[in-house]
Design a protein around this motif. Sequence first.
Motif, mmCIF file in Angstrom:
data_model
loop_
_atom_site.group_PDB
_atom_site.id
_atom_site.type_symbol
_atom_site.label_atom_id
_atom_site.label_comp_id
_atom_site.label_asym_id
_atom_site.label_seq_id
_atom_site.Cartn_x
_atom_site.Cartn_y
_atom_site.Cartn_z
ATOM 1 N N GLU A 278 -11.567 49.664 25.917
ATOM 2 C CA GLU A 278 -11.512 49.251 27.317
ATOM 3 C C GLU A 278 -11.244 50.486 28.157
ATOM 4 O O GLU A 278 -10.364 51.287 27.840
ATOM 5 N N PHE A 279 -12.013 50.638 29.256
ATOM 6 C CA PHE A 279 -11.872 51.817 30.097
ATOM 7 C C PHE A 279 -12.347 51.506 31.506
ATOM 8 O O PHE A 279 -12.966 50.478 31.758
ATOM 9 N N GLN B 244 -9.189 53.094 11.859
ATOM 10 C CA GLN B 244 -8.839 54.438 12.307
ATOM 11 C C GLN B 244 -7.855 54.410 13.477
ATOM 12 O O GLN B 244 -7.031 55.296 13.615
ATOM 13 N N PHE B 245 -7.941 53.399 14.326
ATOM 14 C CA PHE B 245 -7.104 53.315 15.515
ATOM 15 C C PHE B 245 -6.360 51.994 15.537
ATOM 16 O O PHE B 245 -6.837 50.987 15.039
ATOM 17 N N ALA C 182 -9.850 55.879 27.030
ATOM 18 C CA ALA C 182 -9.995 54.445 26.764
ATOM 19 C C ALA C 182 -8.806 53.936 25.962
ATOM 20 O O ALA C 182 -8.106 54.710 25.306
ATOM 21 N N LYS C 183 -8.616 52.626 26.016
ATOM 22 C CA LYS C 183 -7.574 51.966 25.236
ATOM 23 C C LYS C 183 -8.249 51.114 24.170
ATOM 24 O O LYS C 183 -9.197 50.386 24.468
ATOM 25 N N VAL C 184 -7.770 51.206 22.951
ATOM 26 C CA VAL C 184 -8.303 50.381 21.859
ATOM 27 C C VAL C 184 -7.761 48.971 22.030
ATOM 28 O O VAL C 184 -6.553 48.762 22.078
ATOM 29 N N ARG D 7 -4.352 54.955 22.979
ATOM 30 C CA ARG D 7 -5.219 55.630 23.932
ATOM 31 C C ARG D 7 -6.038 56.676 23.181
ATOM 32 O O ARG D 7 -5.500 57.442 22.384
ATOM 33 N N VAL D 8 -7.348 56.710 23.437
ATOM 34 C CA VAL D 8 -8.246 57.648 22.758
ATOM 35 C C VAL D 8 -9.193 58.284 23.781
ATOM 36 O O VAL D 8 -9.442 57.724 24.850
#
Length: 133
Positions: free
Chosen positions: A61-62, A81-82, A39-41, A87-88
């Motif tokens: 978002e994914f 945190q992000f 996913a993208k933050v 990308r996580v």
Amino acid sequence: MKGFVGFFLLGCSALLLLISLMVWLFWRRNRRRVQAVQAKVVENVRRRDARGRPLYFPLLEFQWEGENKRLESAFGTNWEQFQPSERVSAFYDSRHDRMAVKPPVGPGVLALCLFVISLLCLVGGSMMLAAML
């Protein structure tokens, strides 16, 4: 005194073993239900806890089954945190339409650590009680 400490260590060993087993079973049950996704933050949503302190929940978002989805993580932290566009790895539960960012150290590692500590307490307590005989 050695007898008390020995029995105390044996009790701690049993308790830690039980907790370790519960964490492992819970992790294993939930692991079957969720899917790992990249996913993208998008942003960090700021909320306040019961004491008024800020908590940050990443909005992720994914892609899921060909469509773009945006969901807020079920877990937040008291710091950002992000960063946006980062990308996580995350876990998505399609049954409940929830997601959470994958932790760096998972519950499986916690269960293993508790199990090892339980064994150490068992050996230590047994040795203390054996020394009394």
